[in-house]
Structure formats: structure tokens, C-alpha cells
Design an enzyme around this catalytic site. Sequence first.
Site, PDB file in Angstrom:
ATOM      1  CD  GLN A 132      66.389  16.067  53.760  1.00  0.00           C
ATOM      2  OE1 GLN A 132      65.593  15.683  54.608  1.00  0.00           O
ATOM      3  NE2 GLN A 132      67.681  16.166  53.993  1.00  0.00           N
ATOM      4  N   GLY A 133      65.116  19.513  50.216  1.00  0.00           N
ATOM      5  CA  GLY A 133      66.061  20.298  49.448  1.00  0.00           C
ATOM      6  C   GLY A 133      66.644  21.393  50.315  1.00  0.00           C
ATOM      7  CE1 TYR A 134      69.905  20.502  53.812  1.00  0.00           C
ATOM      8  CE2 TYR A 134      69.707  19.066  51.910  1.00  0.00           C
ATOM      9  CZ  TYR A 134      69.792  19.237  53.275  1.00  0.00           C
ATOM     10  OH  TYR A 134      69.744  18.145  54.095  1.00  0.00           O
ATOM     11  CB  ILE A 135      66.520  27.565  50.753  1.00  0.00           C
ATOM     12  CG1 ILE A 135      65.137  26.963  50.454  1.00  0.00           C
ATOM     13  CG2 ILE A 135      66.582  29.039  50.406  1.00  0.00           C
ATOM     14  CD1 ILE A 135      64.015  27.515  51.316  1.00  0.00           C
TER      15      ILE A 135
END
Length: 157
Positions: free
Chosen positions: A26-29
Site C-alpha cells: 500500500q502507498g499514499y497518494i
Amino acid sequence: MTEIERKFLVTGDYKSLAHSSSRIRQGYICADGGRTVRVRLRDGVGTLTVKGPSSPDGVSRFEWETEVGHDDAVQMLGLCDGGFIDKTRYLVRCGAHTFEVDEFHGGNEGLVVAEVELQSVDEPFERPPFVGREVTGDRRYYNSSLMRHPYCTWDGE
């Protein structure tokens, strides 16, 4: 929808109690002012999640989530600032609840936390034997914080 959860460090065996596990990237925009826009791939299924700031005690916050296509999720992960979180999630039933135990990889290797989602802030729950110190509300343990300040850089933990 409001998400209500408590978070704990893990101090004992959980894998032998797990009824399933999955790998998550998971990553964060966006991760600013307590608000996050997260993209996640979990066992090939993509989701996009928007979360609001946490309550002062860190127990509850607004959360909205929707499924997105695998290819779209992969492209959105490429937009994320600072890379992504890599972890394996184990699901462990305890009493009437299921604990999500996240074993982190990469820069967060060695960190294992358990979360339990509740219906209300004061809902009682049974604590499994592997649950240690509560870290609910400690922002260092938020996944978006672990992106910027990986566990391997912490002193004295």
C-alpha cells in the site's frame, strides 16, 4: 462511515492462531494533516481508501473505501510519494472479534502490530495472549507515518 479501532504491539505467537494471511502493498497518494488517500493491493485486489483525521484519542476516524481494478491500483501505486508499505496480514479470531496482525517487511521489518475494529468506542473485547502494549493514538504506528519514518530508524524501540 466511522472506523473505530484499537492498536497494540504484538509480543507473542500469533501465526499458529491465524486462520488466514495475505500479502499487502500500500502507498499514499496524499498523507497530510491527518487525512490520507491510500491505494492498496491485497492478494491482487485493489482498493482506494480515504481517511479523515483521527479523534483526539486516536480511536475513531472517518473512512471510505472502494474497490478498484488491479491495473488501476498498480498505476496509482506508482503515484505514491515515498514508495509503499509491504506487510503480511494475519487474521486471528479472539472471542467475538477478529484481530488483524500486521507483520511489516522492508524498512519496517521487526514491527508487528495488531488491530481490532469495534462497533463503539467503549465496546468490550477479549485480548488475545499475543497482545502487548496499546499504541492506539500513537501516530508513529500509523502506516502513513511508517512511510516517512520507517521503524528501522527509530531509537530505543
